[in-house]
Design an enzyme around this catalytic site. Sequence first.
Site, PDB file in Angstrom:
ATOM      1  N   MET A  24     -39.846  -6.726 -23.976  1.00  0.00           N
ATOM      2  CA  MET A  24     -40.998  -7.304 -24.679  1.00  0.00           C
ATOM      3  C   MET A  24     -40.639  -7.550 -26.142  1.00  0.00           C
ATOM      4  O   MET A  24     -41.526  -7.756 -26.971  1.00  0.00           O
ATOM      5  CB  MET A  24     -42.210  -6.384 -24.564  1.00  0.00           C
ATOM      6  CG  MET A  24     -42.656  -6.225 -23.104  1.00  0.00           C
ATOM      7  SD  MET A  24     -44.381  -5.756 -22.942  1.00  0.00           S
ATOM      8  CE  MET A  24     -44.384  -4.205 -23.802  1.00  0.00           C
ATOM      9  N   HIS A  31     -32.768  -1.246 -26.493  1.00  0.00           N
ATOM     10  CA  HIS A  31     -32.589  -2.546 -25.832  1.00  0.00           C
ATOM     11  C   HIS A  31     -31.121  -2.962 -25.881  1.00  0.00           C
ATOM     12  O   HIS A  31     -30.598  -3.528 -24.926  1.00  0.00           O
ATOM     13  CB  HIS A  31     -33.425  -3.625 -26.527  1.00  0.00           C
ATOM     14  CG  HIS A  31     -34.908  -3.396 -26.484  1.00  0.00           C
ATOM     15  ND1 HIS A  31     -35.636  -3.092 -27.602  1.00  0.00           N
ATOM     16  CD2 HIS A  31     -35.791  -3.450 -25.457  1.00  0.00           C
ATOM     17  CE1 HIS A  31     -36.928  -2.973 -27.265  1.00  0.00           C
ATOM     18  NE2 HIS A  31     -37.043  -3.183 -25.975  1.00  0.00           N
ATOM     19  N   GLY A 141     -34.537   0.810 -18.586  1.00  0.00           N
ATOM     20  CA  GLY A 141     -34.269   2.054 -19.295  1.00  0.00           C
ATOM     21  C   GLY A 141     -34.942   3.249 -18.636  1.00  0.00           C
ATOM     22  O   GLY A 141     -36.057   3.138 -18.118  1.00  0.00           O
ATOM     23  N   LYS A 143     -36.028   5.588 -20.323  1.00  0.00           N
ATOM     24  CA  LYS A 143     -37.124   5.935 -21.241  1.00  0.00           C
ATOM     25  C   LYS A 143     -38.475   5.766 -20.535  1.00  0.00           C
ATOM     26  O   LYS A 143     -39.379   6.569 -20.702  1.00  0.00           O
ATOM     27  CB  LYS A 143     -37.033   5.032 -22.469  1.00  0.00           C
ATOM     28  CG  LYS A 143     -38.290   4.886 -23.280  1.00  0.00           C
ATOM     29  CD  LYS A 143     -38.453   6.034 -24.214  1.00  0.00           C
ATOM     30  CE  LYS A 143     -39.670   5.990 -25.109  1.00  0.00           C
ATOM     31  NZ  LYS A 143     -40.577   4.906 -25.021  1.00  0.00           N
ATOM     32  N   GLN A 147     -41.969   3.700 -14.779  1.00  0.00           N
ATOM     33  CA  GLN A 147     -41.791   2.254 -14.584  1.00  0.00           C
ATOM     34  C   GLN A 147     -40.538   1.979 -13.746  1.00  0.00           C
ATOM     35  O   GLN A 147     -40.546   1.125 -12.846  1.00  0.00           O
ATOM     36  CB  GLN A 147     -41.671   1.577 -15.946  1.00  0.00           C
ATOM     37  CG  GLN A 147     -41.183   0.144 -15.912  1.00  0.00           C
ATOM     38  CD  GLN A 147     -41.211  -0.482 -17.296  1.00  0.00           C
ATOM     39  OE1 GLN A 147     -42.275  -0.752 -17.836  1.00  0.00           O
ATOM     40  NE2 GLN A 147     -40.044  -0.710 -17.879  1.00  0.00           N
ATOM     41  N   SER A 179     -38.383   3.363 -29.650  1.00  0.00           N
ATOM     42  CA  SER A 179     -39.464   2.591 -29.053  1.00  0.00           C
ATOM     43  C   SER A 179     -39.890   1.542 -30.060  1.00  0.00           C
ATOM     44  O   SER A 179     -39.866   1.798 -31.271  1.00  0.00           O
ATOM     45  CB  SER A 179     -40.647   3.520 -28.748  1.00  0.00           C
ATOM     46  OG  SER A 179     -41.818   2.753 -28.530  1.00  0.00           O
ATOM     47  N   SER A 180     -40.273   0.384 -29.561  1.00  0.00           N
ATOM     48  CA  SER A 180     -40.772  -0.657 -30.474  1.00  0.00           C
ATOM     49  C   SER A 180     -41.990  -0.145 -31.237  1.00  0.00           C
ATOM     50  O   SER A 180     -42.271  -0.586 -32.344  1.00  0.00           O
ATOM     51  CB  SER A 180     -41.160  -1.911 -29.680  1.00  0.00           C
ATOM     52  OG  SER A 180     -40.066  -2.337 -28.902  1.00  0.00           O
ATOM     53  N   ARG A 181     -42.699   0.802 -30.642  1.00  0.00           N
ATOM     54  CA  ARG A 181     -43.903   1.345 -31.282  1.00  0.00           C
ATOM     55  C   ARG A 181     -43.581   2.275 -32.457  1.00  0.00           C
ATOM     56  O   ARG A 181     -44.484   2.599 -33.234  1.00  0.00           O
ATOM     57  CB  ARG A 181     -44.738   2.125 -30.274  1.00  0.00           C
ATOM     58  CG  ARG A 181     -45.421   1.266 -29.261  1.00  0.00           C
ATOM     59  CD  ARG A 181     -46.460   2.062 -28.487  1.00  0.00           C
ATOM     60  NE  ARG A 181     -47.369   1.189 -27.779  1.00  0.00           N
ATOM     61  CZ  ARG A 181     -47.123   0.641 -26.606  1.00  0.00           C
ATOM     62  NH1 ARG A 181     -45.996   0.883 -25.990  1.00  0.00           N
ATOM     63  NH2 ARG A 181     -48.003  -0.160 -26.037  1.00  0.00           N
TER      64      ARG A 181
HETATM   65  P1  AMP Z   1     -39.871  -2.810 -23.655  1.00  0.00           P
HETATM   66  O1  AMP Z   1     -39.392  -3.916 -24.537  1.00  0.00           O
HETATM   67  O2  AMP Z   1     -40.444  -1.644 -24.395  1.00  0.00           O
HETATM   68  O3  AMP Z   1     -40.720  -3.280 -22.493  1.00  0.00           O
HETATM   69  O4  AMP Z   1     -38.573  -2.208 -22.975  1.00  0.00           O
HETATM   70  C1  AMP Z   1     -37.655  -3.033 -22.299  1.00  0.00           C
HETATM   71  C2  AMP Z   1     -36.659  -2.177 -21.588  1.00  0.00           C
HETATM   72  O5  AMP Z   1     -35.993  -1.345 -22.538  1.00  0.00           O
HETATM   73  C3  AMP Z   1     -37.282  -1.218 -20.556  1.00  0.00           C
HETATM   74  O6  AMP Z   1     -36.440  -1.190 -19.408  1.00  0.00           O
HETATM   75  C4  AMP Z   1     -37.289   0.092 -21.272  1.00  0.00           C
HETATM   76  O7  AMP Z   1     -37.218   1.193 -20.405  1.00  0.00           O
HETATM   77  C5  AMP Z   1     -36.024  -0.012 -22.096  1.00  0.00           C
HETATM   78  N1  AMP Z   1     -36.076   0.906 -23.237  1.00  0.00           N
HETATM   79  C6  AMP Z   1     -37.062   1.020 -24.166  1.00  0.00           C
HETATM   80  N2  AMP Z   1     -36.772   2.001 -25.036  1.00  0.00           N
HETATM   81  C7  AMP Z   1     -35.572   2.509 -24.668  1.00  0.00           C
HETATM   82  C8  AMP Z   1     -34.736   3.544 -25.173  1.00  0.00           C
HETATM   83  N3  AMP Z   1     -35.068   4.259 -26.245  1.00  0.00           N
HETATM   84  N4  AMP Z   1     -33.580   3.782 -24.532  1.00  0.00           N
HETATM   85  C9  AMP Z   1     -33.226   3.071 -23.422  1.00  0.00           C
HETATM   86  N5  AMP Z   1     -33.967   2.080 -22.905  1.00  0.00           N
HETATM   87  C10 AMP Z   1     -35.126   1.811 -23.511  1.00  0.00           C
END
Ligand code: AMP
Length: 293
Positions: A24, A31, A141, A143, A147, A179-181
């Site tokens: 996202m 990522h 991930g 993380k 999911q 985390s993006s958050r």
């Molecule tokens: P998102 O953009 O948050 O939807 O995450 C996209 C992908 O990145 C998902 O498969 C997440 O599980 C993975 N992801 C997010 N944060 C991490 C992290 N800290 N380490 C590894 N993978 C991550």
Amino acid sequence: MKVLDTFAGVRAAAGPRSVLVPTMGYLHDGHLALIAAGRDAGEPVVMSLFVNPLQFDEPSDLDRYPRDFDRDAGLAEATGVDILFAPSVEEMYPEAPLARVHVARITDTMEGVHRPGHFDGVATVVTKLLAGLRPAVAVFGRKDAQQLAVVRRVVVDLSLPVEITAVPTVREPDGLALSSRNVLLDAAARPRAVELSRALFAASDAAALGEKDASVLESSVRRTLEEAEIEVDYVSLVDAAMAEPIDVLDREAFLALAATVGGVRLIDNVFLWPDGAADRGTTLDGPSMIERS
Ligand code: AMP
């Protein structure tokens, strides 16, 4: 790097052996670890960037989700993404979707309880990406462990011809899972957020020393967070494939939590095995990109 915004365009450019990294956006080193794993798995690497409205249960959460397309495109290109797929909401959902993917049981716990409809949104968009782009491999991930379990089950149950690769959680030097958050954490909340990983690591130490009782492992995490006055949504030891609570660590599992620090809801987990092995993720040597940029 090609930037494309249609399914058909990516299919034509990528061919049949592509590796998909769904995101996202608002990229961080987690990522980038997925992209690196994608490059190891094959080529071309296609990264999708789509903030999926269907998986946000709170409109305010969708509104404040951080976005920066130019920065993401630059980082994706620098990390070796061959094709950036950035569809519009209209390309992804030409009509309000009547068909949705629901995974039973795995979504009845934890995030599924606290974020109603969230996993239907995730399962639906991931299914659309896999069906529409037809990658040979897709990278996710650990993380987002629940999911990951949902996605694995979608692939099995719907016979989707794709291999799922899982990447360990990438952490800040102090242990906070990227985390993006995290950019939403203010100066007071950021140091407190470290308690989440600290609590999980202490429980994983206990598991490594032979503690197998879920209630003991969960209580130790809860205690640490309560002492830090952090608001906890759940702490749960669950079967890794089904995301259902277990009483005893007698199979592959993950110990997961969700908590709110300074108004920001965060999730984290450690994977645990009965023989004392654990996957706590990997730790960056220095500050993450978010602090560097
Ligand atoms: P998102 O953009 O948050 O939807 O995450 C996209 C992908 O990145 C998902 O498969 C997440 O599980 C993975 N992801 C997010 N944060 C991490 C992290 N800290 N380490 C590894 N993978 C991550």
